[in-house]
Scaffold this motif. Structure first.
Motif, mmCIF file in Angstrom:
data_model
loop_
_atom_site.group_PDB
_atom_site.id
_atom_site.type_symbol
_atom_site.label_atom_id
_atom_site.label_comp_id
_atom_site.label_asym_id
_atom_site.label_seq_id
_atom_site.Cartn_x
_atom_site.Cartn_y
_atom_site.Cartn_z
ATOM 1 N N MET A 1 0.745 -1.322 0.020
ATOM 2 C CA MET A 1 0.045 0.045 -0.227
ATOM 3 C C MET A 1 0.813 1.105 0.049
ATOM 4 O O MET A 1 1.803 1.311 0.856
ATOM 5 N N LYS A 2 0.572 1.906 -1.104
ATOM 6 C CA LYS A 2 1.367 3.447 -1.197
ATOM 7 C C LYS A 2 0.585 4.668 -0.633
ATOM 8 O O LYS A 2 -0.640 4.745 -0.787
ATOM 9 N N PHE A 3 1.205 5.222 0.490
ATOM 10 C CA PHE A 3 0.755 6.401 1.338
ATOM 11 C C PHE A 3 1.295 7.499 1.081
ATOM 12 O O PHE A 3 2.586 7.410 0.775
ATOM 13 N N GLU A 4 0.572 8.658 0.916
ATOM 14 C CA GLU A 4 1.245 10.019 0.950
ATOM 15 C C GLU A 4 0.846 10.843 1.996
ATOM 16 O O GLU A 4 -0.453 10.551 2.515
ATOM 17 N N HIS A 5 1.431 11.736 2.448
ATOM 18 C CA HIS A 5 0.956 12.679 3.620
ATOM 19 C C HIS A 5 1.151 13.853 3.031
ATOM 20 O O HIS A 5 1.938 14.450 2.341
ATOM 21 N N LYS A 6 0.369 15.072 3.762
ATOM 22 C CA LYS A 6 0.591 16.435 3.547
ATOM 23 C C LYS A 6 0.587 17.169 5.121
ATOM 24 O O LYS A 6 -0.417 16.605 5.896
ATOM 25 N N LYS A 7 1.303 17.948 5.388
ATOM 26 C CA LYS A 7 1.234 19.000 6.558
ATOM 27 C C LYS A 7 0.249 19.948 6.016
ATOM 28 O O LYS A 7 0.132 20.676 5.375
ATOM 29 N N VAL A 8 -0.853 19.946 7.166
ATOM 30 C CA VAL A 8 -1.860 20.741 6.962
ATOM 31 C C VAL A 8 -2.274 21.410 8.407
ATOM 32 O O VAL A 8 -1.563 21.187 9.351
ATOM 33 N N GLU A 9 -3.230 22.388 8.270
ATOM 34 C CA GLU A 9 -3.619 23.105 9.379
ATOM 35 C C GLU A 9 -5.012 22.388 9.973
ATOM 36 O O GLU A 9 -5.691 21.842 9.052
ATOM 37 N N PRO A 10 -5.168 22.442 11.195
ATOM 38 C CA PRO A 10 -6.476 21.554 11.532
ATOM 39 C C PRO A 10 -7.832 22.057 10.813
ATOM 40 O O PRO A 10 -8.699 21.332 10.801
ATOM 41 N N SER A 11 -8.038 23.188 10.251
ATOM 42 C CA SER A 11 -9.133 24.081 9.369
ATOM 43 C C SER A 11 -9.204 22.965 8.033
ATOM 44 O O SER A 11 -9.974 23.297 7.486
ATOM 45 N N ASN A 12 -8.108 22.282 7.751
ATOM 46 C CA ASN A 12 -8.203 21.472 6.397
ATOM 47 C C ASN A 12 -9.474 20.562 6.509
ATOM 48 O O ASN A 12 -9.739 19.674 7.390
ATOM 49 N N SER A 13 -10.191 20.767 5.374
ATOM 50 C CA SER A 13 -11.379 19.913 5.248
ATOM 51 C C SER A 13 -11.289 18.341 5.295
ATOM 52 O O SER A 13 -12.057 17.889 5.874
ATOM 53 N N ASP A 14 -10.206 17.924 4.645
ATOM 54 C CA ASP A 14 -10.148 16.492 4.952
ATOM 55 C C ASP A 14 -9.765 16.106 6.223
ATOM 56 O O ASP A 14 -10.106 15.022 6.917
ATOM 57 N N PHE A 15 -8.992 16.747 7.002
ATOM 58 C CA PHE A 15 -8.583 16.684 8.496
ATOM 59 C C PHE A 15 -9.964 16.674 9.308
ATOM 60 O O PHE A 15 -10.315 15.860 9.964
ATOM 61 N N GLN A 16 -10.891 17.724 9.170
ATOM 62 C CA GLN A 16 -12.337 17.969 9.479
ATOM 63 C C GLN A 16 -13.142 16.567 9.397
ATOM 64 O O GLN A 16 -13.628 16.160 10.381
ATOM 65 N N SER A 17 -12.941 16.267 8.143
ATOM 66 C CA SER A 17 -13.924 14.895 7.767
ATOM 67 C C SER A 17 -13.484 13.657 8.812
ATOM 68 O O SER A 17 -14.127 12.952 9.150
ATOM 69 N N LEU A 18 -12.010 13.358 8.595
ATOM 70 C CA LEU A 18 -11.725 12.215 9.485
ATOM 71 C C LEU A 18 -11.707 12.565 11.042
ATOM 72 O O LEU A 18 -12.093 11.502 11.647
ATOM 73 N N VAL A 19 -11.647 13.794 11.438
ATOM 74 C CA VAL A 19 -11.973 14.042 12.994
ATOM 75 C C VAL A 19 -13.373 13.471 13.273
ATOM 76 O O VAL A 19 -13.564 13.099 14.349
ATOM 77 N N ALA A 20 -14.453 13.962 12.403
ATOM 78 C CA ALA A 20 -15.668 13.756 12.563
ATOM 79 C C ALA A 20 -16.031 12.040 12.500
ATOM 80 O O ALA A 20 -16.506 11.656 13.449
ATOM 81 N N GLU A 21 -15.052 11.248 11.886
ATOM 82 C CA GLU A 21 -15.252 9.904 11.877
ATOM 83 C C GLU A 21 -14.733 9.589 13.161
ATOM 84 O O GLU A 21 -15.332 8.589 13.845
ATOM 85 N N LEU A 22 -13.512 10.056 13.600
ATOM 86 C CA LEU A 22 -12.702 9.652 14.839
ATOM 87 C C LEU A 22 -13.826 10.035 16.036
ATOM 88 O O LEU A 22 -14.191 9.083 16.883
#
Length: 149
Positions: A1-22
């Motif tokens: 499995m190939k993963f990539e990552h991005k350094k983001v701010e907590p306001s990032n929409s992808d971060f927000q969506s994952l935190v909602a799942e969390l």
């Protein structure tokens, strides 16, 4: 499995969506979303770090580290919905933290969240003294790891 990552701010929409799942997942496991333990408006990009992990351009994991005390960061809001992404995320967060001058990482999770406890133990975290608001809280377990020797 190939993963990539991005350094983001907590306001990032992808971060927000994952935190909602969390939050939903934690509520099912512990009856508490954990939201009260992380205020994104106090995020300081000079000391803190936030990462989102992607597989095929789909956000699959997220996590944050924050300044805890001199040379020590605290891991927060760790979540993965894809096998293997959590280990990749943890490795990237640890590298990022070391680059910001941290030598040790601490975290707290609920003892009942056995999947999380096992994950951290597999990744060389060991039970450590309770800190901050977790002192005297029997339902919590605090773990730590030396990042730089």
């Amino acid at each position: 499995m190939k993963f990539e990552h991005k350094k983001v701010e907590p306001s990032n929409s992808d971060f927000q969506s994952l935190v909602a799942e969390l939050n939903s997942s934690l509520t099912q496991i512990t009856s508490d979303s954990g939201e009260s333990s992380f205020a994104s408006d106090t995020f300081d990009s000079s000391k803190d770090g936030c990462i989102v992990v992607y597989q095929n351009n789909v956000a699959v994991a997220c996590g944050v580290f924050r300044y805890h005390e001199s040379e020590v960061c605290e891991l927060k809001r760790m979540y993965s919905n894809k096998y293997g992404a959590g280990s990749y995320l943890l490795e990237q967060l640890e590298r990022y933290a070391v680059n910001k001058g941290y030598r040790r990482a601490v975290l707290s999770t609920r003892r009942v969240n056995s999947k999380a406890v096992s994950f951290y133990e597999r990744n060389s975290y060991s039970e450590s003294a309770a800190y901050g608001k977790y002192i005297g809280v029997k339902r919590s377990i605090c773990l730590s790891k030396v990042l730089v020797t």
